[in-house]
Design an enzyme around this catalytic site. Structure first.
Site, PDB file in Angstrom:
ATOM      1  N   CYS A   4      -0.391   3.988   2.114  1.00 35.98           N
ATOM      2  CA  CYS A   4      -0.143   3.839   3.685  1.00 35.98           C
ATOM      3  C   CYS A   4       1.132   4.249   4.002  1.00 35.98           C
ATOM      4  O   CYS A   4       1.439   4.628   5.181  1.00 35.98           O
ATOM      5  CB  CYS A   4      -0.413   2.595   4.059  1.00 35.98           C
ATOM      6  SG  CYS A   4      -2.153   1.844   3.431  1.00 35.98           S
ATOM      7  N   ASP A   5       2.222   3.555   3.074  1.00 36.63           N
ATOM      8  CA  ASP A   5       3.560   3.550   3.580  1.00 36.63           C
ATOM      9  C   ASP A   5       4.332   4.302   2.613  1.00 36.63           C
ATOM     10  O   ASP A   5       5.716   4.369   2.985  1.00 36.63           O
ATOM     11  CB  ASP A   5       3.984   2.258   3.459  1.00 36.63           C
ATOM     12  CG  ASP A   5       3.029   1.182   4.541  1.00 36.63           C
ATOM     13  OD1 ASP A   5       2.795   1.740   5.752  1.00 36.63           O
ATOM     14  OD2 ASP A   5       3.055  -0.018   4.264  1.00 36.63           O
ATOM     15  N   CYS A  32       0.833  -1.095  -0.096  1.00 36.02           N
ATOM     16  CA  CYS A  32       0.022  -0.069   0.100  1.00 36.02           C
ATOM     17  C   CYS A  32       0.902   1.021   0.114  1.00 36.02           C
ATOM     18  O   CYS A  32       1.479   1.546   1.052  1.00 36.02           O
ATOM     19  CB  CYS A  32      -0.965   0.290   1.072  1.00 36.02           C
ATOM     20  SG  CYS A  32      -1.890   1.262   1.373  1.00 36.02           S
TER      21      CYS A  32
END
Length: 317
Positions: free
Chosen positions: A139-140, A136
């Protein structure tokens, strides 16, 4: 074998399911949450969480889910350590059967079973998940600012993630096993026009290379799909972008699914093709797939379910 009955039965205990439980409990519906085979959802395997609102400092995914569960229980939701293996949506109350034989009956059903990112299945990949490897970018990606990043895949998701990651890195490499992309042409045009992105064609991942203490990704060994030649590129961040699989196998033939097997909902709501059944989180959202959007649709599902119960009780009364 026991029998459990509730006004609101919730399948799944990630941000979507637990948010639905909090709102349902506060509405006096005494929800039962069947936690599934992965209690807490994908955040249980996520370490640093920096994009969930309300926390100035980085928090841990498992801690956040623990707090959500405690909040849901404090409001009156009941957690069940079970996994559903059989469903009957032909009449209300809806009937579910757990893998131990327990039966669950719900006047309404909230499905929050989520979706799992597809992985390559390499041993080195398993070893380095959360240590340089992610599925992701939204997300990261922030954690790899200024670092060399590789994205594996060739569809819309891979191209979108590569483009997104140029917000954090000037050195993004897209690795694809074929000699042309499957992504939409407009996305391909944006990709090829971006000077921060390099595309490596006809390459598959042979091994992710980790070093250091703590262990972290440092390189990727690639295999040429035409010649079999092995090469290596440096990479401190790797993003697997080969798609997701929604956990909807149980509902095939019971609910309307889209072409990718996500549960179809009425736009702007969580209502499914069966009245009284609602879907929230990644099981119905293949675009955003974030903890905060899952929590938001969990709230929507609980409110939709509460409204459904109220309208039916009024008609019956």
């Amino acid at each position: 074998m026991a029998e459990h009955r509730t006004k609101m039965l919730i399948l799944g205990s990630g941000p979507a399911g637990l948010s639905a439980a909090i709102y349902g409990a506060r509405a006096g519906m005494a929800p039962i949450v069947v936690q599934g085979i992965e209690p807490g959802g994908q955040l249980m395997t996520t370490t640093d969480v920096e994009n969930y609102p309300g926390f100035a400092d980085v928090i841990q995914g498992p801690w956040l889910m623990e707090q959500m569960q405690k909040q849901a229980e404090h409001c009156g939701a009941k957690m069940m350590w079970d996994s559903i293996v059989e469903v009957d949506l032909s009449q209300r109350p809806f009937r579910m059967v757990g893998d131990g034989g327990d039966e669950y009956f719900g006047d309404t059903l909230v499905i929050a079973t989520g979706a799992q990112a597809r992985w390559l299945g390499l041993e080195s990949e398993t070893l380095l998940r959360g240590k340089g490897l992610s599925a992701c970018a939204t997300c990261d990606g922030f954690f790899f600012r200024g670092k060399k990043i590789a994205v594996i895949g060739g569809g819309n998701t891979a191209v979108e993630e590569a483009l997104y990651l140029t917000n954090h890195s000037d050195d993004v490499t897209l690795i694809h096993r074929r000699d042309e992309l499957r992504a939409e042409k407009i996305l391909q045009e944006r990709l090829f026009a971006n000077p921060k992105i390099t595309v490596l064609w006809d390459k598959t991942v042979d091994k992710f290379v980790g070093e250091g203490d703590p262990l972290g990704l440092v390189a990727i060994d690639l295999k040429d799909t035409k010649t079999g030649e092995i090469s290596q590129i440096a990479a401190e961040g790797g993003f697997i972008a080969i798609g997701h699989d929604p956990a909807t196998k149980l509902f095939a033939g019971h609910l309307e699914l889209d072409g990718d097997n996500y549960i179809k909902v009425e736009p702007g709501t969580t209502r499914t093709s069966v009245p009284g059944v609602f879907a929230c989180g990644d099981v119905m959202d293949k675009i955003y797939r974030q903890a905060i959007t899952a929590a938001g649709t969990g709230c929507m599902a609980a409110l939709d379910a509460e409204k459904f119960i109220g309208e039916n009780e009024f008609e019956q009364g």
